[in-house]
Design a protein around this motif. Structure first.
Motif: not given
Length: 181
Positions: A4, A8-9, A12-14
């Motif tokens: 996770t 994120h690194r 920034p999108d999900t």
């Protein structure tokens, strides 16, 4: 946990925001609605519907409320035409369902929603509308003496689509930039 953090690194999108960004939705723009809250009600209010008078009976109210946009009508004094309150379709429906005579005057079913003036902000208008429990409220002149307009949720929402507020902004889609109009 490590996966996770690494995800994120990298981006920034999900999976949810990535789909929106690909379609051109900029999730970082937040100031647009806050700026619109400062707009006054007078610029978005609609025309006042035909009023009922305090001496009209409920059968006349039924005929007028059938054509009312929001199911709310202003009620004015039969003597001098001054605003005294509103009548709502639910109140009329309840009175008729209880078997109250349709000869009952409109004054018997008055409601007093919140008061706003034309110079109040849309934000204040929406708060007054929510607190009133009715679908629309009257807008008074700045001196508070006469009804000059009508404010409802659709009038508030129309403020979000006004052409003078649309911005030509840069929307980033992946590594491209395109102007949104």
């Amino acid at each position: 946990v490590l996966a996770t953090g690494l995800a994120h690194r990298l981006t920034p999108d999900t999976i949810y925001t990535l789909k929106l960004r690909r379609r051109g939705v900029d999730l970082g723009v937040r100031e647009t609605i806050a700026d619109r809250r400062r707009v006054d009600i007078g610029s978005v209010m609609v025309e006042v519907p035909p009023p009922l008078t305090t001496d009209q009976d409920l059968s006349a109210a039924v005929r007028l409320l059938e054509h009312a946009r929001d199911g709310v009508l202003p009620v004015v004094s039969a003597d001098d035409g001054t605003y005294v309150g509103v009548m709502t379709a639910p109140a009329l429906s309840d009175a008729l369902a209880q078997g109250d005579s349709d000869r009952l005057p409109a004054a018997a079913l008055l409601e007093l929603p919140g008061r706003v003036v034309a110079s109040d902000t849309i934000e204040a208008g929406v708060q007054a509308l929510s607190a009133s429990g009715t679908a629309a409220i009257p807008v008074f002149s700045d001196d508070g003496r006469e009804v000059v307009g009508w404010f409802d949720h659709s009038a508030a929402l129309s403020a979000l689509d006004r052409p003078d507020w649309r911005r030509s902004e840069e929307v980033r889609v992946g590594k491209e930039c395109r102007s949104r109009r």
